[in-house]
Design an enzyme around this catalytic site. Structure first.
Site, PDB file in Angstrom:
ATOM      1  N   LYS A  84       0.805  -1.212   0.000  1.00 36.95           N
ATOM      2  CA  LYS A  84       0.000   0.000   0.000  1.00 36.95           C
ATOM      3  C   LYS A  84       0.844   1.272   0.000  1.00 36.95           C
ATOM      4  O   LYS A  84       0.632   2.175  -0.808  1.00 36.95           O
ATOM      5  CB  LYS A  84      -0.899  -0.033   1.236  1.00 36.95           C
ATOM      6  N   THR A  85       1.805   1.311   0.906  1.00 36.82           N
ATOM      7  CA  THR A  85       2.618   2.521   1.009  1.00 36.82           C
ATOM      8  C   THR A  85       3.455   2.712  -0.249  1.00 36.82           C
ATOM      9  O   THR A  85       3.653   3.834  -0.714  1.00 36.82           O
ATOM     10  CB  THR A  85       3.538   2.439   2.246  1.00 36.82           C
ATOM     11  N   ASP A 132      -4.309   8.189   2.827  1.00 41.11           N
ATOM     12  CA  ASP A 132      -3.861   6.905   3.351  1.00 41.11           C
ATOM     13  C   ASP A 132      -4.868   6.437   4.404  1.00 41.11           C
ATOM     14  O   ASP A 132      -5.512   7.254   5.053  1.00 41.11           O
ATOM     15  CB  ASP A 132      -2.475   7.112   3.986  1.00 41.11           C
ATOM     16  N   GLU A 133      -5.001   5.142   4.590  1.00 45.51           N
ATOM     17  CA  GLU A 133      -5.893   4.589   5.627  1.00 45.51           C
ATOM     18  C   GLU A 133      -7.282   5.220   5.553  1.00 45.51           C
ATOM     19  O   GLU A 133      -7.827   5.677   6.557  1.00 45.51           O
ATOM     20  CB  GLU A 133      -5.310   4.832   7.026  1.00 45.51           C
ATOM     21  N   GLN A 145      -9.681  -3.738   7.623  1.00 46.80           N
ATOM     22  CA  GLN A 145      -8.793  -3.324   8.711  1.00 46.80           C
ATOM     23  C   GLN A 145      -9.326  -2.096   9.437  1.00 46.80           C
ATOM     24  O   GLN A 145      -8.575  -1.373  10.073  1.00 46.80           O
ATOM     25  CB  GLN A 145      -7.386  -3.044   8.171  1.00 46.80           C
ATOM     26  N   ARG A 159      -0.352  -9.742  10.784  1.00 48.05           N
ATOM     27  CA  ARG A 159       0.939  -9.155  11.172  1.00 48.05           C
ATOM     28  C   ARG A 159       2.067 -10.152  10.992  1.00 48.05           C
ATOM     29  O   ARG A 159       3.232  -9.785  10.976  1.00 48.05           O
ATOM     30  CB  ARG A 159       0.940  -8.718  12.649  1.00 48.05           C
TER      31      ARG A 159
END
Length: 732
Positions: free
Chosen positions: A34-35, A218-219, A249, A608
Site C-alpha cells: 500500500k505505502t 492513506d488509511e 482493517q 501481522r
DNA sequence: TCGGTTCAGAGTATT
DNA sequence: TCTGAACCGA
C-alpha cells in the site's frame, strides 16, 4: 526513468499508480504494498509532470506514516520534499490555520490543546459554571464535544430533544467560547475550523482547490465524517482523490472512524476505478488462508481475498493453557526456543486485546530474563515535567492561555494557593479578562505573589525575545525554577534528564525539521507572517507527542495491543488471550457492528505475521481480582482446520513442536528497467483521449516508426497497448 | 501543601 | 486485584 519507478509493480499496483486524474479507490489488503503504491503514485505524478510537487496533497493519520512517505519519496525522486503538503490531517490543518489565522478567526499565536489539556479546560469550565459533575462528568462532556465536532457540528447545529443533552450543548457552546477567549484550539477544532475556513472563504477555497491537482489519502477506512467532508471540499470539482484503504482493517469506529466513507466515496464520486491489491508480500499461505477464512464471517465487506505466490508455509499453531499464568509460561518457553533457533527478539511480537493483559506476560518474561519492550504508555511530550516546561513557553507566547497559566502558576510552589486562585478567577470573570490579565485585581499576599509570577513571565518574554529556540527553553527551565525544583527532589533525576532532553528536542526541531519548512514552497499561500519558532515548536509538541517508549538499543521482544500492531509486521506473532469476553471483548457485543469490528481486529492481528503465527487461550484468568473461567474464542473456530495445528490436545493430536529453518522471502525481483523518452510527440505521463476508451495516461512508450506503441492506462477501461500509427490519439 | 486513605472502575488510541 | 482520582487531616 519513469520505467524504473514502475519496475517491479504487479499489474494491480501498476494500474493504481498510473491511474488518470479521477476519483479512485484502492482496496489495499494487508501486506499488499500500500505505502509503495501511494509513494510511487506521487513520484510518478511529479516525474511525468502531471503534477508539481506543490500540487500534491497527501494525508495520513500518524506522523510516523507521513514521515515514512516523505522518506520514501525522497529516495525515489531527486526533489526536495520540503514544502510539500504531506502530513497528518491535524498537521495540515494546523498549517492552513497558521497561514490564514485571521480569516479563521484565530490569533496568530493560537495554541493547540492536547487531550489532557482539553480535559482540564473542561473541568475548569464546569467548575466556573457550578455544574454538578456527577451528572456531567468532565470526561463525558469531552466525549460529547469531540463527537459533535468530528461529525462536523457546532453547538448550534446539534439536534437535541431532552434536557440532559440540551445542557451538554450549552456546555459545548461555553467551552468553544472559552477556547476562543484563550486563543486555544483542540484537536477536533483544528479540523473543523479549517473546514469552515475553506467553506466560508471562497478565494481561499478556490486557491487551494486549484493548487492541489491531486489529493491522496492513506488509511481511508479510518477517516471520520468531518475528514471526509474536508477532503471533498478541498478536492473541488476536480475530484482527483486517490483514496487507499482496507475496510477489513477498520478498527477505529470507537474513535469516530466511519468505514461507510468508503462506500460513500465510491457512490458520491462515481468512482469508476476501484482497484484491489490482493497479492500479499508478507505472509505465507496458511496464515493468509486463516485470515481470509476468518474475515469471510463478516457480512458487510467490499470484498477481497489475499493470496501469495509463496508456499503455504507452516500451519497456525494453537495452544490451550490451564490459566493465564501457564499461558505466559508456555509463551516464555516458546520464545526461548525461537531465539535459540536464531530469531531476533525484535522480530517476535506478543499481542493482546487489552493493556491489562500485559502484566502477567511481563512478569513471566522478567523472571525468565527475556528483554522486552511494551508499546503504549506515556510519551515524551506528555510527561508532567515536560508539560510544565511547555506551559511556561505557552505563556510567553500567549498569556491568555489559562490552562497553561493554572498549570504552572504555583509550580514550583510560590505561595499561590487555592484561595488566591479563586480570587483571581473571580476577578478574571467579572473583568472579562484572562487570569493573567486579572493578576492586578487580587490584593494581599497572594496578590503580590501573583504579581511576581506575572513579572516572571513578562521578564522571560523580554529576555528570550531574540534568542534561538533552544536557548529560550534553557532560559525558561532555569528562570522558572523548574530545574532547581527537580534537582532538589529525591527522585527527580529522570525528570531533570527529560527537561534537558527538551532543550535537545528544541535544537533538533530547528535543525532537522526546520520550523520554516512550511514556508519554503508555500509563501504565496501564507497570507500572514510566519509563526515564531517558539509557536511552531509548541504546535509540534502538541501534534507529535513523541516516542512512547525509550531505549530501542537492545534486541527486545515486542509487546503491544493488537491496535498498536496495525501497520507492523513480525517474523513470529503470538496472539494471546483468545477467550470469549476478552477477544472478542464483551463490551463490543453490545455495540452496533461490534463483533464485526472485533473480527477485523483479529484479522489485523493475524496478518501481522510473516512466517509463524501462534494463537493461545487460557481456561482461567485472573480478571479484576477474580478468577474467570473462559471458553476459547469463536475466532479460533472460524479458522480453516487445514491451516491450523493444535499444540494441545483438542481438535487434533497435540504433537511435538518442530521448527524448520527460517525462510526469508524477498520481494519478487524487479524486471530490468527499459528506457524510453518521447516518441512521436508523446511522452510518459501525458493524458490522451481515445475514441473508444476515453481518457487515459501514457505509462510506457516502445518501438519506433510504424511499430511505435504506447501502453496507456484508461482507468476503468484498463491498461491497453496501442500502436501509435493506428490508434487515433488526441492530446487531452 | 503534602501525604495518606478511601472508593470506584476496569477497552482499544491518534492527533 | 490493582490503579488512579478524590478527599481529608496534620
Amino acid at each position: 526513468m519513469s520505467d524504473r519507478l514502475l519496475a517491479g509493480l504487479n499489474d494491480q499496483q501498476l494500474a493504481a499508480v498510473t491511474l488518470p486524474a479521477q476519483p479512485a479507490l484502492i482496496l489495499a489488503g494487508a501486506g499488499s504494498g500500500k505505502t509503495r503504491v501511494l509513494t510511487t503514485r506521487i513520484a510518478w505524478l511529479i516525474q511525468t509532470q502531471q503534477a508539481s510537487p506543490q500540487g500534491v496533497l497527501a494525508v495520513t493519520f500518524t506522523n510516523k506514516a507521513a514521515r515514512e512517505m516523505v522518506a520514501r519519496l525522497g529516495a525515489m525522486l531527486p526533489i526536495s520534499t520540503r514544502g510539500m503538503w504531506i502530513g497528518t490531517f491535524h498537521g495540515l490543518c494546523n498549517r492552513l490555520l497558521r497561514a490564514h489565522h485571521r480569516d479563521a478567526g484565530l490569533p496568530q499565536t493560537f495554541q493547540i490543546l492536547d487531550t489532557a489539556d482539553q480535559l482540564s479546560a473542561i473541568k475548569r469550565l464546569l467548575k466556573a459554571h457550578q455544574i454538578d459533575d456527577d451528572k456531567y462528568p468532565a470526561r463525558n462532556v469531552q466525549v460529547f464535544i469531540n463527537g459533535a465536532k468530528e461529525a462536523g457540528l457546532r453547538a448550534g447545529q446539534v439536534e437535541v430533544d431532552d434536557p440532559y443533552h440540551r445542557k451538554l450543548v450549552e456546555l459545548f457552546a461555553l467551552y468553544d467560547a472559552q477556547c476562543q477567549r484563550e486563543g486555544v484550539v483542540d484537536f477536533a477544532e483544528l479540523l473543523l475550523r479549517s473546514y469552515e475556513l475553506l467553506q466560508r472563504h471562497e478565494p481561499i477555497r478556490s486557491h487551494y482547490q486549484e493548487r492541489f491537482s491531486h489529493i491522496l489519502v492513506d488509511e481511508f477506512q479510518d477517516t471520520n465524517r468531518l475528514q471526509y467532508r474536508w477532503l471533498k471540499l478541498l478536492a473541488g470539482d476536480r475530484n482527483a482523490i486517490f483514496a487507499v484503504g482496507d475496510d477489513d482493517q477498520s478498527i477505529y469506529a470507537f474513535r469516530g472512524a466511519h468505514v461507510g466513507n468508503m462506500a460513500d466515496f465510491e457512490r458520491e464520486f462515481r468512482v469508476r476505478n476501484v482497484i484491489r491489491l490482493e497479492q500479499n508480500y508478507r505472509s505465507h499461505g496458511h496464515i493468509l488462508d486463516a485470515a481470509n477464512a476468518l474475515i469471510r464471517h463478516n457480512a458487510r465487506r467490499l470484498g477481497k481475498n489475499l493470496w501469495t505466490s509463496e508456499g503455504s508455509g507452516e500451519p497456525v499453531r494453537v495452544f490451550e493453557a490451564g490459566s493465564d499464568g501457564l499461558e505466559a509460561a508456555w509463551l516464555v518457553d516458546e520464545i526461548k526456543s525461537l531465539v535459540a533457533d536464531g530469531l531476533a527478539r525484535r522480530d517476535i511480537a506478543v499481542l493482546y486485546r487489552s493493556n491489562a493483559q500485559s502484566r502477567v506476560i511481563e512478569h513471566a518474561l522478567f523472571n525468565a530474563g527475556i528483554p522486552y519492550r511494551v508499546y503504549g504508555g506515556l510519551r515524551f511530550f506528555e510527561r508532567a515535567e515536560v508539560k510544565h516546561a511547555l506551559a511556561y513557553l505557552r505563556l510567553i507566547e500567549n498569556p491568555a492561555d489559562d490552562t497553561a497559566f493554572l498549570r504552572v502558576v504555583n509550580f514550583p510552589p510560590r505561595g499561590i494557593g487555592s484561595r488566591t486562585i479563586e480570587q483571581l478567577q473571580e476577578a478574571a470573570r467579572s473583568g472579562g479578562r484572562s487570569l493573567y490579565g486579572a493578576v492586578g485585581g487580587v490584593s494581599g499576599k497572594g496578590g503580590a505573589n501573583l504579581a511576581a509570577f506575572a513579572q516572571l513571565i513578562d521578564g522571560l518574554r523580554l529576555e528570550t525575545a531574540n534568542l534561538p529556540l533552544a536557548a529560550i527553553v534553557e532560559t525558561v527551565l532555569a528562570r522558572s525554577g523548574l530545574l532547581a525544583h527537580y534537582r532538589g527532589e529525591k527522585e527527580g533525576a529522570e525528570r531533570v534528564e527529560n527537561l534537558e532532553e527538551l532543550v535537545n528536542a528544541a535544537a533538533a526541531f530547528v535543525a532537522e525539521e526546520g520550523y520554516a519548512q512550511d514556508a519554503a514552497g508555500t509563501a504565496a499561500d501564507a497570507a500572514s507572517a510566519l509563526p515564531s519558532p517558539l509557536a511552531a515548536f509548541l504546535s509540534h509538541a502538541a501534534l507529535e507527542a513523541g516516542e512512547n517508549q525509550a531505549a530501542e538499543g537492545q534486541d527486545a521482544l515486542q509487546l503491544m495491543t493488537v491496535h498498536s500492531a496495525k501497520g507492523l509486521e513480525f517474523h513470529a506473532v503470538f496472539i494471546t488471550g483468545l477467550e470469549e469476553g476478552l477477544f472478542p471483548h464483551e463490551n463490543s457485543l453490545q455495540e452496533m457492528d461490534g463483533l464485526e469490528e472485533e473480527r477485523r481486529l483479529m484479522y489485523v492481528a493475524i496478518t501481522r505475521a510473516r512466517r509463524r503465527l501462534y494463537l493461545s487461550f487460557a481456561q482461567s484468568r485472573l480478571l479484576h481480582g477474580q478468577t474467570r473461567y473462559g471458553i476459547r474464542s469463536r475466532f479460533i473456530d472460524e479458522l480453516p482446520e487445514g491451516s491450523v495445528r493444535w499444540l494441545t490436545p483438542r481438535l487434533r493430536d497435540g504433537g511435538g513442536l518442530r521448527f524448520g529453518p527460517w525462510h526469508d522471502a524477498s520481494l519478487p525481483a524487479a524486471p530490468a528497467a527499459a528506457t524510453s523518452r518521447e516518441k512521436n510527440g508523446y511522452r510518459i505521463g501525458q493524458t490522451v483521449r481515445h475514441a473508444r476508451f476515453g481518457e487515459g495516461v501514457i505509462i510506457r512508450l516502445e518501438g519506433s516508426g510504424t511499430d511505435a506503441r504506447a501502453k496507456i492506462n484508461f482507468g476503468a477501461q484498463g491498461i491497453k497497448e496501442l500502436l501509435l500509427a493506428v490508434a487515433k490519439l488526441e492530446a487531452a
